[in-house]
Design an enzyme around this catalytic site. Structure first.
Site, mmCIF file in Angstrom:
data_model
loop_
_atom_site.group_PDB
_atom_site.id
_atom_site.type_symbol
_atom_site.label_atom_id
_atom_site.label_comp_id
_atom_site.label_asym_id
_atom_site.label_seq_id
_atom_site.Cartn_x
_atom_site.Cartn_y
_atom_site.Cartn_z
ATOM 1 N NE ARG A 21 -10.951 4.204 -20.317
ATOM 2 C CZ ARG A 21 -11.893 4.471 -20.941
ATOM 3 N NH1 ARG A 21 -11.775 5.165 -22.223
ATOM 4 N NH2 ARG A 21 -13.025 3.912 -20.589
ATOM 5 C CB THR A 25 -6.888 18.449 -9.522
ATOM 6 O OG1 THR A 25 -7.789 18.373 -9.544
ATOM 7 C CG2 THR A 25 -6.082 17.811 -8.261
ATOM 8 C CB ALA A 62 -9.089 10.554 -17.820
ATOM 9 N NE ARG A 63 -6.497 12.215 -11.397
ATOM 10 C CZ ARG A 63 -7.285 13.324 -10.783
ATOM 11 N NH1 ARG A 63 -8.240 12.704 -9.630
ATOM 12 N NH2 ARG A 63 -7.177 14.574 -10.305
ATOM 13 C CB SER A 85 -17.121 15.830 -14.332
ATOM 14 O OG SER A 85 -17.015 16.010 -13.035
ATOM 15 N NE ARG A 87 -12.864 14.309 -5.516
ATOM 16 C CZ ARG A 87 -11.897 13.189 -5.614
ATOM 17 N NH1 ARG A 87 -12.469 11.949 -4.869
ATOM 18 N NH2 ARG A 87 -10.923 13.187 -6.335
ATOM 19 C CG HIS A 128 -14.961 12.451 -8.551
ATOM 20 N ND1 HIS A 128 -14.059 11.974 -8.852
ATOM 21 C CD2 HIS A 128 -14.903 13.644 -8.203
ATOM 22 C CE1 HIS A 128 -13.083 12.833 -9.139
ATOM 23 N NE2 HIS A 128 -13.561 14.001 -8.607
ATOM 24 C CG ASP A 181 -12.243 9.386 -10.348
ATOM 25 O OD1 ASP A 181 -11.887 9.731 -9.496
ATOM 26 O OD2 ASP A 181 -13.049 10.307 -10.853
HETATM 27 N N1 LIG Z 1 -15.201 16.535 -10.874
HETATM 28 C C1 LIG Z 1 -14.028 16.685 -10.779
HETATM 29 O O1 LIG Z 1 -13.350 15.558 -11.282
HETATM 30 C C2 LIG Z 1 -13.412 17.623 -10.278
HETATM 31 C C3 LIG Z 1 -11.506 18.138 -10.393
HETATM 32 C C4 LIG Z 1 -11.010 19.051 -9.852
HETATM 33 C C5 LIG Z 1 -11.724 20.088 -8.987
HETATM 34 N N2 LIG Z 1 -13.426 19.748 -8.686
HETATM 35 C C6 LIG Z 1 -13.855 20.542 -7.859
HETATM 36 O O2 LIG Z 1 -14.282 21.831 -8.902
HETATM 37 C C7 LIG Z 1 -14.564 23.095 -7.916
HETATM 38 C C8 LIG Z 1 -14.062 24.287 -8.049
HETATM 39 O O3 LIG Z 1 -12.651 23.900 -8.121
HETATM 40 P P1 LIG Z 1 -11.705 25.217 -8.374
HETATM 41 O O4 LIG Z 1 -10.217 24.633 -8.250
HETATM 42 O O5 LIG Z 1 -11.697 25.911 -9.556
HETATM 43 O O6 LIG Z 1 -12.142 26.299 -7.187
HETATM 44 P P2 LIG Z 1 -11.799 27.829 -6.979
HETATM 45 O O7 LIG Z 1 -12.030 28.337 -5.807
HETATM 46 O O8 LIG Z 1 -10.453 28.359 -7.815
HETATM 47 O O9 LIG Z 1 -13.033 28.402 -8.108
HETATM 48 C C9 LIG Z 1 -14.284 28.396 -7.530
HETATM 49 C C10 LIG Z 1 -14.879 29.542 -8.308
HETATM 50 O O10 LIG Z 1 -16.311 29.551 -7.964
HETATM 51 C C11 LIG Z 1 -16.652 30.914 -7.690
HETATM 52 N N3 LIG Z 1 -17.942 30.763 -6.872
HETATM 53 C C12 LIG Z 1 -18.292 30.811 -5.560
HETATM 54 N N4 LIG Z 1 -19.353 30.765 -5.310
HETATM 55 C C13 LIG Z 1 -20.041 30.998 -6.350
HETATM 56 C C14 LIG Z 1 -21.328 31.410 -6.873
HETATM 57 N N5 LIG Z 1 -22.541 31.108 -5.762
HETATM 58 N N6 LIG Z 1 -21.660 31.663 -7.926
HETATM 59 C C15 LIG Z 1 -20.726 31.915 -8.922
HETATM 60 N N7 LIG Z 1 -19.619 31.746 -8.668
HETATM 61 C C16 LIG Z 1 -19.075 31.176 -7.608
HETATM 62 C C17 LIG Z 1 -15.664 31.463 -7.111
HETATM 63 O O11 LIG Z 1 -15.552 32.771 -6.770
HETATM 64 C C18 LIG Z 1 -14.523 31.066 -7.585
HETATM 65 O O12 LIG Z 1 -14.054 31.811 -8.713
HETATM 66 C C19 LIG Z 1 -14.376 22.616 -6.462
HETATM 67 O O13 LIG Z 1 -15.469 21.837 -5.872
HETATM 68 C C20 LIG Z 1 -13.458 21.165 -6.934
HETATM 69 O O14 LIG Z 1 -13.177 20.334 -5.726
HETATM 70 C C21 LIG Z 1 -13.812 18.830 -9.281
#
Ligand SMILES: NC(=O)c1ccc[n+]([C@@H]2O[C@H](COP(=O)([O-])OP(=O)(O)OC[C@H]3O[C@@H](n4cnc5c(N)ncnc54)[C@H](O)[C@@H]3O)[C@@H](O)[C@H]2O)c1
Length: 321
Positions: free
Chosen positions: A156, A232, A153-154, A146, A91, A178, A151
């Protein structure tokens, strides 16, 4: 008929995570308006069309593909925009790519006159929450990552599988980054008041090694899922709905989220996952668990990794996040 009070949620980034969250929120009766924003406006439009076509089956909600001006009247803005983790990529590797995206997004949200709670889910979520707090100028209580909500939730769920009980009866937290240095708080993990460490000690069906195995499965879950399906999004989507509910319903719910420490857990000026009381104003207060020496050392390691990553963003940009 009395109209429900207008409650608006804006989602920035309608990829896997953003659109899954939007879908889950559309059936949750928490908000009356949902605005979708993406760098690719056609993606946001397509998602809005698809979601609107489910309205015949769902509680009333206005959904549209909008722009940053829509943040002015938003109660919550959830940022899920950015590059996603690639197979084998940590990450923290994502940091440089996503920090630049966040500077741009946060300045637009603030310029619109946003007054609500900002929620960040994009990875590395702890560092990007810090960047969002700095860039937005909002009080730290109104910028929530978030963090280790997913993590936890996973954890638990997997403890429920290990002990064979409902996850809602499992009280256990994963805290810290995270990411790879997150840690389980075994000293405060219990099932209906029974410490799980004691259960592992006394009951021959369970063991310390078994518990360690549960945590490793939690820590590595994202890698395992990404290897199989590329991303995910269901569990984080539901986690973001849970966080939205805690905020909009003023629940004072205790959730493990990324928030700014100011002396708690012996750290400061860092966003990191810890249990916190969440309500309409964002973070009301941090719950400071009494960690063991071993847990404290692991938490300090996690703080160290995040401090370094956070500092790299600020050095890289000559102190303007
Ligand atoms: N916090 C968590 O627990 C958790 C869990 C899963 C994924 N994530 C993270 O969430 C993020 C998104 O993952 P995803 O699978 O949806 O990715 P994705 O590539 O499917 O979606 C990202 C979206 O962001 C848009 N985007 C990119 N730059 C942008 C900008 N400047 N303005 C507006 N929109 C923009 C893209 O067009 C795309 O639609 C990743 O960083 C991923 O690692 C976090």
């Amino acid at each position: 008929m009395k109209q429900p009070k207008k409650t608006r949620v804006v989602v920035v980034g309608t990829g896997f995570v953003g659109s899954t969250y939007a879908f889950a929120l559309s059936g949750a009766r928490l908000a009356t308006e949902l605005v979708l924003i993406d760098r690719d406006p056609r993606k946001a439009e397509g998602e809005a069309m698809d979601l609107n076509h489910a309205m015949a089956f769902l509680p009333p909600m206005r959904i549209w593909a909008g722009d940053y001006d829509d943040c002015r009247e938003a109660d919550i803005v959830v940022i899920t925009a950015g590059a996603a983790q690639k197979p084998g990529e940590t990450r923290l590797d994502l940091l440089a790519r996503n920090a630049a995206i966040f500077r741009d997004i946060c300045s637009r949200i603030v310029a619109a006159g946003f007054q609500g709670v900002l929620v960040v889910a994009t990875n590395p979520v702890d560092v990007l929450s810090y960047v969002s707090w700095k860039c937005s100028g909002l009080p730290a209580s109104r910028v929530i990552g978030s963090g280790t909500l997913l993590d936890t939730a996973r954890f638990r769920f997997l403890l429920d599988e290990y002990f064979g009980v409902d996850p809602r009866n499992v009280h256990a937290n994963v805290i810290g980054e995270h990411g790879d240095t997150e840690l389980p708080v075994w000293s405060h993990a219990d099932i209906a008041g029974q410490p799980v460490e004691l259960m592992a000690e006394r009951d021959p069906r369970y063991s310390r090694e078994g518990l360690e195995g549960v945590f490793l499965d939690v820590r590595d879950a994202a890698y395992r899922i990404i290897e199989r399906k590329g991303a995910t999004y269901y569990a984080i989507g539901m986690g973001l709905v849970r966080l939205t509910q805690a905020i909009l319903r003023n629940e004072n719910a205790i959730l493990t989220v990324s928030t700014l420490l100011a002396g708690e857990y012996g750290a400061d000026d860092i966003y990191i996952g810890v249990p916190a009381v969440v309500n309409r104003d964002g973070i009301r207060e941090i719950m400071e668990l009494d960690l063991t020496a071993e847990e404290s050392a692991a938490f300090r390691r996690s703080v160290g990794v995040l401090k370094e990553a956070t500092a790299s963003v600020f050095v890289e940009t000559a102190d303007t996040p």
